[in-house]
Write a protein that holds these residues in place. Structure first.
Motif, PDB file in Angstrom:
ATOM      1  N   TRP A 100      -3.158  -5.998  -0.037  1.00  0.00           N
ATOM      2  CA  TRP A 100      -3.546  -7.254  -0.211  1.00  0.00           C
ATOM      3  C   TRP A 100      -3.075  -8.231   0.405  1.00  0.00           C
ATOM      4  O   TRP A 100      -3.776  -9.194   1.128  1.00  0.00           O
ATOM      5  CB  TRP A 100      -3.594  -7.594  -1.712  1.00  0.00           C
ATOM      6  CG  TRP A 100      -4.283  -8.865  -2.219  1.00  0.00           C
ATOM      7  CD1 TRP A 100      -5.713  -8.728  -2.416  1.00  0.00           C
ATOM      8  CD2 TRP A 100      -3.941 -10.135  -2.194  1.00  0.00           C
ATOM      9  NE1 TRP A 100      -6.336 -10.106  -2.484  1.00  0.00           N
ATOM     10  CE2 TRP A 100      -5.178 -10.959  -2.446  1.00  0.00           C
ATOM     11  CE3 TRP A 100      -2.573 -10.820  -2.156  1.00  0.00           C
ATOM     12  CZ2 TRP A 100      -4.936 -12.172  -2.645  1.00  0.00           C
ATOM     13  CZ3 TRP A 100      -2.434 -12.003  -2.303  1.00  0.00           C
ATOM     14  CH2 TRP A 100      -3.630 -12.818  -2.482  1.00  0.00           C
ATOM     15  N   LYS A 101      -1.588  -8.472   0.811  1.00  0.00           N
ATOM     16  CA  LYS A 101      -1.064  -9.501   1.178  1.00  0.00           C
ATOM     17  C   LYS A 101      -1.285  -9.466   2.649  1.00  0.00           C
ATOM     18  O   LYS A 101      -1.634 -10.591   3.274  1.00  0.00           O
ATOM     19  CB  LYS A 101       0.661  -9.386   1.091  1.00  0.00           C
ATOM     20  CG  LYS A 101       1.409 -10.608   1.506  1.00  0.00           C
ATOM     21  CD  LYS A 101       2.796 -10.314   1.412  1.00  0.00           C
ATOM     22  CE  LYS A 101       3.316  -8.827   1.960  1.00  0.00           C
ATOM     23  NZ  LYS A 101       4.835  -8.786   1.528  1.00  0.00           N
ATOM     24  N   GLU A 102      -1.468  -8.306   3.303  1.00  0.00           N
ATOM     25  CA  GLU A 102      -1.771  -8.167   4.733  1.00  0.00           C
ATOM     26  C   GLU A 102      -2.772  -8.225   5.154  1.00  0.00           C
ATOM     27  O   GLU A 102      -3.356  -8.942   6.017  1.00  0.00           O
ATOM     28  CB  GLU A 102      -0.941  -6.898   5.242  1.00  0.00           C
ATOM     29  CG  GLU A 102       0.490  -7.233   5.813  1.00  0.00           C
ATOM     30  CD  GLU A 102       1.661  -6.444   5.306  1.00  0.00           C
ATOM     31  OE1 GLU A 102       1.154  -5.085   5.865  1.00  0.00           O
ATOM     32  OE2 GLU A 102       2.728  -6.465   4.776  1.00  0.00           O
ATOM     33  N   GLU A 103      -3.867  -7.661   4.136  1.00  0.00           N
ATOM     34  CA  GLU A 103      -5.196  -7.432   4.889  1.00  0.00           C
ATOM     35  C   GLU A 103      -6.205  -8.542   4.324  1.00  0.00           C
ATOM     36  O   GLU A 103      -7.255  -8.953   4.737  1.00  0.00           O
ATOM     37  CB  GLU A 103      -5.644  -5.912   4.306  1.00  0.00           C
ATOM     38  CG  GLU A 103      -4.744  -5.023   4.929  1.00  0.00           C
ATOM     39  CD  GLU A 103      -5.022  -4.729   6.476  1.00  0.00           C
ATOM     40  OE1 GLU A 103      -6.192  -5.206   7.075  1.00  0.00           O
ATOM     41  OE2 GLU A 103      -4.053  -4.205   7.270  1.00  0.00           O
ATOM     42  N   ARG A 104      -6.022  -8.818   3.147  1.00  0.00           N
ATOM     43  CA  ARG A 104      -6.937  -9.685   2.200  1.00  0.00           C
ATOM     44  C   ARG A 104      -6.590 -11.170   2.156  1.00  0.00           C
ATOM     45  O   ARG A 104      -7.267 -12.222   2.541  1.00  0.00           O
ATOM     46  CB  ARG A 104      -7.187  -9.247   0.978  1.00  0.00           C
ATOM     47  CG  ARG A 104      -7.648  -7.890   0.877  1.00  0.00           C
ATOM     48  CD  ARG A 104      -8.936  -7.567   1.623  1.00  0.00           C
ATOM     49  NE  ARG A 104      -9.030  -6.194   2.096  1.00  0.00           N
ATOM     50  CZ  ARG A 104     -10.112  -5.480   1.293  1.00  0.00           C
ATOM     51  NH1 ARG A 104     -10.320  -5.603   0.018  1.00  0.00           N
ATOM     52  NH2 ARG A 104     -10.229  -4.159   1.446  1.00  0.00           N
ATOM     53  N   LEU A 105      -5.218 -11.321   1.777  1.00  0.00           N
ATOM     54  CA  LEU A 105      -4.616 -12.932   1.794  1.00  0.00           C
ATOM     55  C   LEU A 105      -5.386 -13.784   2.824  1.00  0.00           C
ATOM     56  O   LEU A 105      -5.818 -14.764   2.497  1.00  0.00           O
ATOM     57  CB  LEU A 105      -3.376 -12.890   1.212  1.00  0.00           C
ATOM     58  CG  LEU A 105      -2.868 -14.127   1.102  1.00  0.00           C
ATOM     59  CD1 LEU A 105      -3.341 -15.166   0.053  1.00  0.00           C
ATOM     60  CD2 LEU A 105      -1.279 -14.081   1.123  1.00  0.00           C
ATOM     61  N   PRO A 106      -5.020 -13.440   4.145  1.00  0.00           N
ATOM     62  CA  PRO A 106      -5.364 -14.122   5.288  1.00  0.00           C
ATOM     63  C   PRO A 106      -6.731 -14.658   5.306  1.00  0.00           C
ATOM     64  O   PRO A 106      -6.981 -15.777   5.794  1.00  0.00           O
ATOM     65  CB  PRO A 106      -4.941 -13.337   6.455  1.00  0.00           C
ATOM     66  CG  PRO A 106      -4.039 -12.330   6.061  1.00  0.00           C
ATOM     67  CD  PRO A 106      -4.576 -12.044   4.593  1.00  0.00           C
ATOM     68  N   LEU A 107      -7.686 -13.839   4.772  1.00  0.00           N
ATOM     69  CA  LEU A 107      -9.017 -13.950   4.957  1.00  0.00           C
ATOM     70  C   LEU A 107      -9.719 -14.896   3.906  1.00  0.00           C
ATOM     71  O   LEU A 107     -10.902 -15.642   3.904  1.00  0.00           O
ATOM     72  CB  LEU A 107      -9.934 -12.626   4.620  1.00  0.00           C
ATOM     73  CG  LEU A 107      -9.611 -11.518   5.616  1.00  0.00           C
ATOM     74  CD1 LEU A 107     -10.537 -10.118   5.085  1.00  0.00           C
ATOM     75  CD2 LEU A 107     -10.002 -11.901   6.787  1.00  0.00           C
ATOM     76  N   ILE A 108      -8.797 -15.241   2.515  1.00  0.00           N
ATOM     77  CA  ILE A 108      -9.506 -15.817   1.617  1.00  0.00           C
ATOM     78  C   ILE A 108      -8.616 -17.108   1.309  1.00  0.00           C
ATOM     79  O   ILE A 108      -9.036 -17.771   0.263  1.00  0.00           O
ATOM     80  CB  ILE A 108      -9.610 -15.080   0.333  1.00  0.00           C
ATOM     81  CG1 ILE A 108      -8.108 -14.484   0.054  1.00  0.00           C
ATOM     82  CG2 ILE A 108     -10.513 -13.897   0.424  1.00  0.00           C
ATOM     83  CD1 ILE A 108      -8.279 -13.792  -1.528  1.00  0.00           C
ATOM     84  N   VAL A 109      -7.426 -17.379   1.840  1.00  0.00           N
ATOM     85  CA  VAL A 109      -6.518 -18.201   1.541  1.00  0.00           C
ATOM     86  C   VAL A 109      -6.996 -19.606   1.235  1.00  0.00           C
ATOM     87  O   VAL A 109      -6.754 -20.477   0.671  1.00  0.00           O
ATOM     88  CB  VAL A 109      -5.220 -18.120   2.222  1.00  0.00           C
ATOM     89  CG1 VAL A 109      -5.382 -18.516   3.647  1.00  0.00           C
ATOM     90  CG2 VAL A 109      -3.973 -18.948   1.584  1.00  0.00           C
ATOM     91  N   ASP A 110      -7.914 -19.968   2.329  1.00  0.00           N
ATOM     92  CA  ASP A 110      -8.470 -21.249   2.374  1.00  0.00           C
ATOM     93  C   ASP A 110      -9.538 -21.543   1.469  1.00  0.00           C
ATOM     94  O   ASP A 110      -9.984 -22.774   1.246  1.00  0.00           O
ATOM     95  CB  ASP A 110      -8.712 -21.847   3.703  1.00  0.00           C
ATOM     96  CG  ASP A 110      -7.722 -21.843   4.622  1.00  0.00           C
ATOM     97  OD1 ASP A 110      -6.639 -22.220   4.124  1.00  0.00           O
ATOM     98  OD2 ASP A 110      -7.813 -21.327   5.672  1.00  0.00           O
ATOM     99  N   SER A 111     -10.071 -20.357   0.897  1.00  0.00           N
ATOM    100  CA  SER A 111     -11.407 -20.655   0.054  1.00  0.00           C
ATOM    101  C   SER A 111     -11.156 -20.422  -1.475  1.00  0.00           C
ATOM    102  O   SER A 111     -12.288 -20.734  -2.298  1.00  0.00           O
ATOM    103  CB  SER A 111     -12.579 -19.887   0.571  1.00  0.00           C
ATOM    104  OG  SER A 111     -12.124 -18.520   0.221  1.00  0.00           O
TER     105      SER A 111
END
Ligand code: S3P
Length: 174
Positions: free
Chosen positions: A114-125
């Motif tokens: 999650w930390k590597e693949e997903r977090l970067p995609l959603i962190v701002d939203s």
């Protein structure tokens, strides 16, 4: 009255960015059913985005709206696919309604994935992630894990394409 198993809504839960919406849409398509993304439905009804709602009305207000909508959908609709926001299932009343009237699937993934693949995609939203350190987010991840993991089918998403995850869900309700 209890809703017969075959008519129950299929409810997808799990952490932010797990893929609940994507997989929910695929499941709905495979079963020729309607899909409802609870967050999108809240945005539609409230006439503003989730971050706006958090900023203008506060999280407590959001949680109340979220809880009432989910309880209503669970009680009064059938044969739908629902995807819940990542925090919804932390509310006792939501859990109770989902378990009483629906079939709940927990879309699980590992913290590292999650930390590597997903977090970067959603962190701002996602307002819930705002101003949190990585350690705090990790804590939240594991706290929530224990609520999600109670009493239901788990689909482990690491290394699974959304399409395969959707297929697993469809197969398991046949
Ligand atoms: C939240 C998750 C979001 C949305 C809101 C709060 C949470 O949904 O409901 O920002 O507390 O985990 P997603 O799980 O679709 O990101």
């Amino acid at each position: 009255t209890t809703i017969p198993l075959r008519e129950r809504n299929i409810i997808l839960i799990g952490f932010m960015g797990a893929g609940k919406t994507t997989i929910g849409q695929l499941v709905a398509k495979k079963l020729y059913r309607d899909f409802i993304d609870v967050d999108a439905e809240i945005e539609r009804r409230q006439g503003m985005s989730i971050p706006e709602l958090f900023a203008q009305k506060g999280e407590a207000y959001f949680r109340k709206v979220e809880r009432e909508l989910i309880v209503d959908l669970c009680t009064n609709t059938r044969l739908k696919i629902l995807s819940l926001g990542g925090g919804a299932y932390l509310q006792e009343e939501v859990r109770r309604a989902c378990l009483a009237h629906g079939i709940v699937f927990f879309l699980d993934l590992s913290w590292d994935y999650w930390k590597e693949e997903r977090l970067p995609l959603i962190v701002d939203s996602r307002p819930v992630l705002k101003n949190k350190t990585l350690e705090e987010v990790e804590q939240l991840f594991f706290q929530r894990q224990s609520a999600y993991a109670l009493h239901h089918s788990r689909v482990v998403l690491n290394e699974l394409e959304a399409e395969q995850a959707a297929e697993q869900i469809v197969e398991s309700i046949k």
